[in-house]
Enzyme design. Structure first.
Site, PDB file in Angstrom:
ATOM      1  N   ARG A 134      -4.746  -3.532  -9.935  1.00  0.00           N
ATOM      2  CA  ARG A 134      -4.717  -2.752 -11.160  1.00  0.00           C
ATOM      3  C   ARG A 134      -3.315  -2.258 -11.495  1.00  0.00           C
ATOM      4  O   ARG A 134      -2.940  -2.164 -12.649  1.00  0.00           O
ATOM      5  CB  ARG A 134      -5.673  -1.562 -11.022  1.00  0.00           C
ATOM      6  CG  ARG A 134      -5.542  -0.556 -12.137  1.00  0.00           C
ATOM      7  CD  ARG A 134      -6.750   0.340 -12.250  1.00  0.00           C
ATOM      8  NE  ARG A 134      -7.969  -0.417 -12.385  1.00  0.00           N
ATOM      9  CZ  ARG A 134      -9.071  -0.197 -11.676  1.00  0.00           C
ATOM     10  NH1 ARG A 134      -9.100   0.757 -10.760  1.00  0.00           N
ATOM     11  NH2 ARG A 134     -10.134  -0.920 -11.866  1.00  0.00           N
ATOM     12  N   TYR A 135      -2.557  -1.916 -10.477  1.00  0.00           N
ATOM     13  CA  TYR A 135      -1.207  -1.396 -10.675  1.00  0.00           C
ATOM     14  C   TYR A 135      -0.205  -2.483 -10.291  1.00  0.00           C
ATOM     15  O   TYR A 135      -0.492  -3.330  -9.458  1.00  0.00           O
ATOM     16  CB  TYR A 135      -0.997  -0.163  -9.782  1.00  0.00           C
ATOM     17  CG  TYR A 135      -1.970   0.969 -10.022  1.00  0.00           C
ATOM     18  CD1 TYR A 135      -1.851   1.773 -11.150  1.00  0.00           C
ATOM     19  CD2 TYR A 135      -2.983   1.235  -9.122  1.00  0.00           C
ATOM     20  CE1 TYR A 135      -2.730   2.829 -11.364  1.00  0.00           C
ATOM     21  CE2 TYR A 135      -3.864   2.298  -9.320  1.00  0.00           C
ATOM     22  CZ  TYR A 135      -3.738   3.096 -10.440  1.00  0.00           C
ATOM     23  OH  TYR A 135      -4.601   4.134 -10.639  1.00  0.00           O
ATOM     24  N   ARG A 138       0.861  -2.499  -6.153  1.00  0.00           N
ATOM     25  CA  ARG A 138      -0.052  -2.290  -5.026  1.00  0.00           C
ATOM     26  C   ARG A 138      -1.435  -2.843  -5.329  1.00  0.00           C
ATOM     27  O   ARG A 138      -1.838  -2.931  -6.486  1.00  0.00           O
ATOM     28  CB  ARG A 138      -0.141  -0.813  -4.663  1.00  0.00           C
ATOM     29  CG  ARG A 138      -0.510   0.115  -5.799  1.00  0.00           C
ATOM     30  CD  ARG A 138       0.089   1.510  -5.532  1.00  0.00           C
ATOM     31  NE  ARG A 138      -0.400   2.528  -6.428  1.00  0.00           N
ATOM     32  CZ  ARG A 138       0.056   2.729  -7.658  1.00  0.00           C
ATOM     33  NH1 ARG A 138       0.979   1.921  -8.164  1.00  0.00           N
ATOM     34  NH2 ARG A 138      -0.437   3.699  -8.403  1.00  0.00           N
ATOM     35  N   CYS A 147     -20.787   0.743   5.369  1.00  0.00           N
ATOM     36  CA  CYS A 147     -20.268   2.054   5.752  1.00  0.00           C
ATOM     37  C   CYS A 147     -21.173   2.638   6.826  1.00  0.00           C
ATOM     38  O   CYS A 147     -22.308   2.187   6.997  1.00  0.00           O
ATOM     39  CB  CYS A 147     -20.251   2.997   4.558  1.00  0.00           C
ATOM     40  SG  CYS A 147     -19.337   2.334   3.157  1.00  0.00           S
ATOM     41  N   CYS A 151     -22.850   7.402   0.880  1.00  0.00           N
ATOM     42  CA  CYS A 151     -22.759   8.597   0.056  1.00  0.00           C
ATOM     43  C   CYS A 151     -23.590   8.347  -1.197  1.00  0.00           C
ATOM     44  O   CYS A 151     -23.428   7.316  -1.848  1.00  0.00           O
ATOM     45  CB  CYS A 151     -21.313   8.850  -0.334  1.00  0.00           C
ATOM     46  SG  CYS A 151     -20.196   8.745   1.069  1.00  0.00           S
ATOM     47  N   CYS A 154     -21.831   7.154  -4.391  1.00  0.00           N
ATOM     48  CA  CYS A 154     -20.819   6.110  -4.183  1.00  0.00           C
ATOM     49  C   CYS A 154     -20.496   5.320  -5.453  1.00  0.00           C
ATOM     50  O   CYS A 154     -21.384   4.767  -6.094  1.00  0.00           O
ATOM     51  CB  CYS A 154     -21.289   5.141  -3.109  1.00  0.00           C
ATOM     52  SG  CYS A 154     -20.122   3.788  -2.869  1.00  0.00           S
ATOM     53  N   ARG A 156     -19.013   2.561  -5.496  1.00  0.00           N
ATOM     54  CA  ARG A 156     -19.163   1.119  -5.223  1.00  0.00           C
ATOM     55  C   ARG A 156     -20.579   0.771  -4.787  1.00  0.00           C
ATOM     56  O   ARG A 156     -20.793  -0.189  -4.052  1.00  0.00           O
ATOM     57  CB  ARG A 156     -18.159   0.683  -4.145  1.00  0.00           C
ATOM     58  CG  ARG A 156     -16.738   0.788  -4.629  1.00  0.00           C
ATOM     59  CD  ARG A 156     -15.742  -0.052  -3.849  1.00  0.00           C
ATOM     60  NE  ARG A 156     -14.432   0.303  -4.350  1.00  0.00           N
ATOM     61  CZ  ARG A 156     -13.496   0.922  -3.622  1.00  0.00           C
ATOM     62  NH1 ARG A 156     -13.706   1.190  -2.344  1.00  0.00           N
ATOM     63  NH2 ARG A 156     -12.347   1.252  -4.175  1.00  0.00           N
ATOM     64  N   ASP A 315     -17.288   9.612 -10.514  1.00  0.00           N
ATOM     65  CA  ASP A 315     -17.390   8.504 -11.469  1.00  0.00           C
ATOM     66  C   ASP A 315     -18.805   8.411 -12.035  1.00  0.00           C
ATOM     67  O   ASP A 315     -19.783   8.656 -11.331  1.00  0.00           O
ATOM     68  CB  ASP A 315     -17.044   7.179 -10.763  1.00  0.00           C
ATOM     69  CG  ASP A 315     -15.565   7.096 -10.417  1.00  0.00           C
ATOM     70  OD1 ASP A 315     -14.741   7.565 -11.226  1.00  0.00           O
ATOM     71  OD2 ASP A 315     -15.239   6.562  -9.329  1.00  0.00           O
ATOM     72  N   ASP A 352     -10.774   8.531 -12.867  1.00  0.00           N
ATOM     73  CA  ASP A 352     -10.539   7.091 -12.918  1.00  0.00           C
ATOM     74  C   ASP A 352     -10.989   6.645 -14.306  1.00  0.00           C
ATOM     75  O   ASP A 352     -12.174   6.782 -14.636  1.00  0.00           O
ATOM     76  CB  ASP A 352     -11.324   6.393 -11.801  1.00  0.00           C
ATOM     77  CG  ASP A 352     -10.487   5.316 -11.131  1.00  0.00           C
ATOM     78  OD1 ASP A 352      -9.991   4.427 -11.856  1.00  0.00           O
ATOM     79  OD2 ASP A 352     -10.330   5.368  -9.906  1.00  0.00           O
ATOM     80  N   LYS A 359      -6.213   5.771 -12.133  1.00  0.00           N
ATOM     81  CA  LYS A 359      -6.292   7.215 -11.933  1.00  0.00           C
ATOM     82  C   LYS A 359      -5.451   7.952 -12.980  1.00  0.00           C
ATOM     83  O   LYS A 359      -4.253   7.718 -13.075  1.00  0.00           O
ATOM     84  CB  LYS A 359      -5.811   7.565 -10.535  1.00  0.00           C
ATOM     85  CG  LYS A 359      -6.669   6.942  -9.448  1.00  0.00           C
ATOM     86  CD  LYS A 359      -6.072   7.192  -8.079  1.00  0.00           C
ATOM     87  CE  LYS A 359      -6.874   6.513  -6.991  1.00  0.00           C
ATOM     88  NZ  LYS A 359      -6.776   5.029  -7.042  1.00  0.00           N
TER      89      LYS A 359
HETATM   90  C1  LIG Z   1      -6.739   4.227  -6.092  1.00  0.00           C
HETATM   91  C2  LIG Z   1      -6.305   2.862  -6.236  1.00  0.00           C
HETATM   92  C3  LIG Z   1      -5.054   2.462  -5.750  1.00  0.00           C
HETATM   93  C4  LIG Z   1      -4.088   3.406  -5.076  1.00  0.00           C
HETATM   94  O1  LIG Z   1      -3.655   4.387  -5.966  1.00  0.00           O
HETATM   95  P1  LIG Z   1      -2.587   5.482  -5.488  1.00  0.00           P
HETATM   96  O2  LIG Z   1      -2.499   6.426  -6.638  1.00  0.00           O
HETATM   97  O3  LIG Z   1      -1.320   4.763  -5.200  1.00  0.00           O
HETATM   98  O4  LIG Z   1      -3.144   6.119  -4.256  1.00  0.00           O
HETATM   99  C5  LIG Z   1      -4.685   1.154  -5.927  1.00  0.00           C
HETATM  100  N1  LIG Z   1      -5.485   0.262  -6.554  1.00  0.00           N
HETATM  101  C6  LIG Z   1      -6.703   0.625  -7.039  1.00  0.00           C
HETATM  102  C7  LIG Z   1      -7.527  -0.386  -7.725  1.00  0.00           C
HETATM  103  C8  LIG Z   1      -7.155   1.929  -6.893  1.00  0.00           C
HETATM  104  O5  LIG Z   1      -8.363   2.284  -7.344  1.00  0.00           O
HETATM  105  S1  SF4 Z   2     -18.106   6.551  -1.109  1.00  0.00           S
HETATM  106 FE1  SF4 Z   2     -19.165   4.551  -0.944  1.00  0.00          FE
HETATM  107  S2  SF4 Z   2     -17.676   3.171   0.002  1.00  0.00           S
HETATM  108 FE2  SF4 Z   2     -16.972   5.278   0.372  1.00  0.00          FE
HETATM  109  S3  SF4 Z   2     -17.857   5.836   2.386  1.00  0.00           S
HETATM  110 FE3  SF4 Z   2     -19.271   6.572   0.816  1.00  0.00          FE
HETATM  111  S4  SF4 Z   2     -20.753   4.893   0.610  1.00  0.00           S
HETATM  112 FE4  SF4 Z   2     -18.962   4.031   1.638  1.00  0.00          FE
END
Ligand SMILES: *Cc1c(COP(=O)(O)O)cnc(C)c1O
Ligand code: SF4
Length: 391
Positions: A134-135, A138, A147, A151, A154, A156, A315, A352, A359
């Site tokens: 996304r960025y 990184r 996991c 949670c 979650c 995801r 989210d 997000d 973010k």
């Molecule tokens: C959170 C996230 C990161 C890391 O973001 P930082 O602000 O550098 O901690 C990188 N890629 C994705 C897709 C993310 O959701």
């Molecule tokens: S938020 Fe989702 S991915 Fe993260 S530890 Fe909890 S269940 Fe696992």
């Protein structure tokens, strides 16, 4: 003397009641007929995770709302609670912050128009399976879909759960190749699921391969395991991680009740090995949405050498309405932190951007007005100050 005996309590063999522990800790320990060695074995904790109504209702008094949640959650996001984490739940109080995070409620099955299956738009920013780019500099590398504890909020939940434990070798190789061919990537965030669910050997293979890419300056691990399964932080694991310094770790913490002596022991092992620790906290209604509760968490994190990094707005994942707060709750928390406590205790509050915006920081507004080279500012206590830009 083994410090873990002190933490887990010494077994008095005649009564099987361990000293210095809460009634619930003893109840869970005895329910599983655990030995001290079992309890400290993360694989034992994983094998004995609480996944059924039958077992859960013998450990806590369920409300009708929770009962329906547990009965119906299988199709959505499995319930999974390591005995250690279950021992922190209040058996009587459904508003216990530990319990609210891991015991499903029937509200999870409700959907609202603002909710989505993939609120952060990760799938649409995924050039190869398991990688989110996304960025510019990184990437997020999702190494598994499992996991220790799921949670209930979650983000995801579309992909995590029991079943597919790890990704195939080919999937990993394609992700590594993508990083190799994109020379702007200098930071790789290893997450999942939870990367600390991998064996030491597989995790080392991932870290080693990524770190061997010349333009990758450092890796970080995003995990919740030090909180939900601190037994996984073994001396073997930290010895391995230490070899790949600089390696940073972001740990998902939600409430002070999670910061037990056992968790401190795990974080000490990590921090003593030179791994800088940061926290990520999801803002959750009824769990940590009061400024005092959040401030106490931030203080308790600093006491175990974890630097508060992010507070996330929850989210809008399907079935999360009962956990989501208005944005104003987050702004109020930030307002109550900055100036009122150590700067180290103040994380960044982010949303997000739904659909894939990344973010976005949200903060109280400290600029009262701005005209020409003059700024009218207010401080944390509301007093105003004038600042002039160089003419
Ligand atoms: C959170 C996230 C990161 C890391 O973001 P930082 O602000 O550098 O901690 C990188 N890629 C994705 C897709 C993310 O959701
Ligand atoms: S938020 Fe989702 S991915 Fe993260 S530890 Fe909890 S269940 Fe696992």
């Amino acid at each position: 003397m083994n410090p873990l005996n002190e933490i887990n309590g010494k077994t008095n063999t005649s009564t099987k009641k361990r000293t210095n522990l809460t009634a619930q800790e003893n109840r869970v320990f005895n329910f599983f007929s655990a030995t001290q060695l079992d309890w400290e074995d993360w694989r034992w904790q994983m094998r004995n995770r609480i996944k059924t109504l039958e077992i859960l209702e013998r450990l806590i008094k369920l409300t009708p709302n929770e009962r329906e949640g547990v009965e119906g959650c299988g199709k959505k996001l499995a319930m999974s609670i390591p005995p250690y984490f279950a021992s922190l739940m209040d058996p009587e109080d459904p508003s216990c912050p530990i319990r609210m995070q891991c015991v499903p409620q029937k509200s999870e099955f409700e959907k609202f128009p603002e909710e989505m299956a993939d609120p952060c738009g990760e799938d649409s920013h995924s050039p190869v399976h398991g990688l989110v780019h996304r960025y510019p500099d990184r990437v997020l590398l999702l190494v598994n879909e499992m996991c220790a504890m799921y949670c209930r909020y979650c983000t995801r939940s579309r992909m995590v759960g029991e079943g597919k434990r790890t990704l195939s070798r080919e999937t990993y190789e394609a992700a590594f190749e993508y990083i190799r061919t994109h020379k702007k990537i200098r930071d790789v965030l290893i997450s999942g699921g939870d990367p600390l669910m991998l064996s030491d050997r597989l995790l080392e293979y991932v870290i080693k391969t990524v770190k061997a890419i010349p333009h990758v300056e450092f890796v970080r691990i995003g995990t919740r395991v030090p909180v939900t399964l601190p037994q996984r932080i073994t001396s073997e694991l930290v010895t391995m991680l230490k070899k790949y310094s600089p390696l940073w770790m972001s740990i998902h913490f939600t409430h002070s009740k999670e910061i037990t002596k056992r968790v401190k022991f795990a974080c000490d092992l990590l921090a003593d090995s030179g791994i800088p620790l940061g926290s990520q906290t999801v803002l959750l209604k009824g769990i940590n949405d009061k400024p005092e509760v959040m401030k106490k968490l931030m203080h308790n994190l600093l006491k175990i050498r974890v630097k508060p990094y992010y507070i996330y707005q929850c989210d809008p994942i399907f079935g999360s309405r009962h956990f989501r707060t208005p944005v104003s709750a987050g702004i109020e928390i930030m307002e109550q932190l900055r100036g009122y406590t150590s700067g180290y205790a103040v994380p960044t509050y982010v949303i997000d951007g739904p659909g894939g915006g990344g973010k976005i920081p949200i903060s109280p507004n400290y600029v009262v007005s701005h005209e020409g080279n003059q700024y009218v500012l207010r401080n944390y206590a509301g007093k105003q100050y004038i600042y002039h830009d160089p003419a």
